[in-house]
Scaffold this motif. Sequence first.
Motif, PDB file in Angstrom:
ATOM      1  N   UNK A 117     -73.798  98.732  77.164  1.00 57.89           N
ATOM      2  CA  UNK A 117     -74.928  99.366  77.838  1.00 57.89           C
ATOM      3  C   UNK A 117     -75.691 100.320  76.936  1.00 57.89           C
ATOM      4  N   UNK A 118     -75.041 100.846  75.928  1.00 54.96           N
ATOM      5  CA  UNK A 118     -75.702 101.748  74.982  1.00 54.96           C
ATOM      6  C   UNK A 118     -76.833 101.041  74.244  1.00 54.96           C
ATOM      7  N   UNK A 127     -75.624 104.204  82.529  1.00 53.78           N
ATOM      8  CA  UNK A 127     -74.191 104.045  82.259  1.00 53.78           C
ATOM      9  C   UNK A 127     -73.344 105.224  82.741  1.00 53.78           C
ATOM     10  N   UNK A 128     -73.698 106.427  82.337  1.00 55.28           N
ATOM     11  CA  UNK A 128     -72.901 107.595  82.714  1.00 55.28           C
ATOM     12  C   UNK A 128     -72.861 107.830  84.216  1.00 55.28           C
ATOM     13  N   UNK A 148     -69.525 103.166  71.676  1.00 57.64           N
ATOM     14  CA  UNK A 148     -70.890 102.661  71.818  1.00 57.64           C
ATOM     15  C   UNK A 148     -71.913 103.620  71.242  1.00 57.64           C
ATOM     16  N   UNK A 149     -71.740 104.916  71.524  1.00 53.27           N
ATOM     17  CA  UNK A 149     -72.681 105.911  71.027  1.00 53.27           C
ATOM     18  C   UNK A 149     -72.707 106.003  69.515  1.00 53.27           C
ATOM     19  N   UNK A 150     -71.525 105.982  68.911  1.00 52.95           N
ATOM     20  CA  UNK A 150     -71.438 106.103  67.453  1.00 52.95           C
ATOM     21  C   UNK A 150     -72.014 104.866  66.764  1.00 52.95           C
ATOM     22  N   UNK A 201     -77.865  90.697  80.259  1.00 52.27           N
ATOM     23  CA  UNK A 201     -77.619  91.563  81.411  1.00 52.27           C
ATOM     24  C   UNK A 201     -78.173  90.946  82.691  1.00 52.27           C
ATOM     25  N   UNK A 202     -79.383  90.393  82.640  1.00 53.60           N
ATOM     26  CA  UNK A 202     -80.034  89.828  83.815  1.00 53.60           C
ATOM     27  C   UNK A 202     -79.408  88.517  84.254  1.00 53.60           C
TER      28      UNK A 202
END
Length: 213
Positions: A117-118, A127-128, A148-150, A201-202
């Motif tokens: 999701x990131x 996401x959060x 994911x963030x990194x 995703x869709x």
Amino acid sequence: MNIDHVLEAIPPLSVYLLVGLVVMVESLGIPLPGEIVLVSAALLASSHSGLNPLWIGALASAGAIIGDSIGYLIGKKGGKRLFNWAGRKFPKHFGPQHIANAERMFHKRGMWAVFFGRFVAVLRILAGPLAGSLNMHYPRFLLANALGGIIWAGGTTALIYYLGVVADKWLKGFQWAGLGAALIIGVVVTLVLKKRMSRTHEELPAEKDDAVA
């Protein structure tokens, strides 16, 4: 005025803090152009001797992890009421169809939905809060969120920075053209990756698992 002089006049600390703040606010659930700010900062670093791309990536990573964690707590407290309110205020980001698609992904993929999701604009915002509202186990959320963030922040920074360095080297003496070319390349690459992730995703099946992993 020479562009080098303009870029050198921008305080590096201000750039680092701005990147971290915008990415953090976007990650906690408020629609802001975090990816655009990150790409612009990385591109700026390729032509600004005072900017360190490592710090840009580090602050963006920290902003993503902290922002998603705050968003998780907000979602855990607010639940469905939060998304109903957000849907009225930001229908393009939190409309019923967006929430339904995101929930299907979370039920099917669990912590992988947080990780991937990131890289998708809508899921990056959702996401959060969504993980919190669905009561995802926080340690699992934090692990996926951090990885994911990194990878997102570090990978985007490195890609755009080196594209900018290459463009500036090839177009030495035409610095505005070099910046423009690097920006176009960076935006195109980002949009292509985002489109592919969004399409995946869709196309997720409508079936839901019984619980979040």
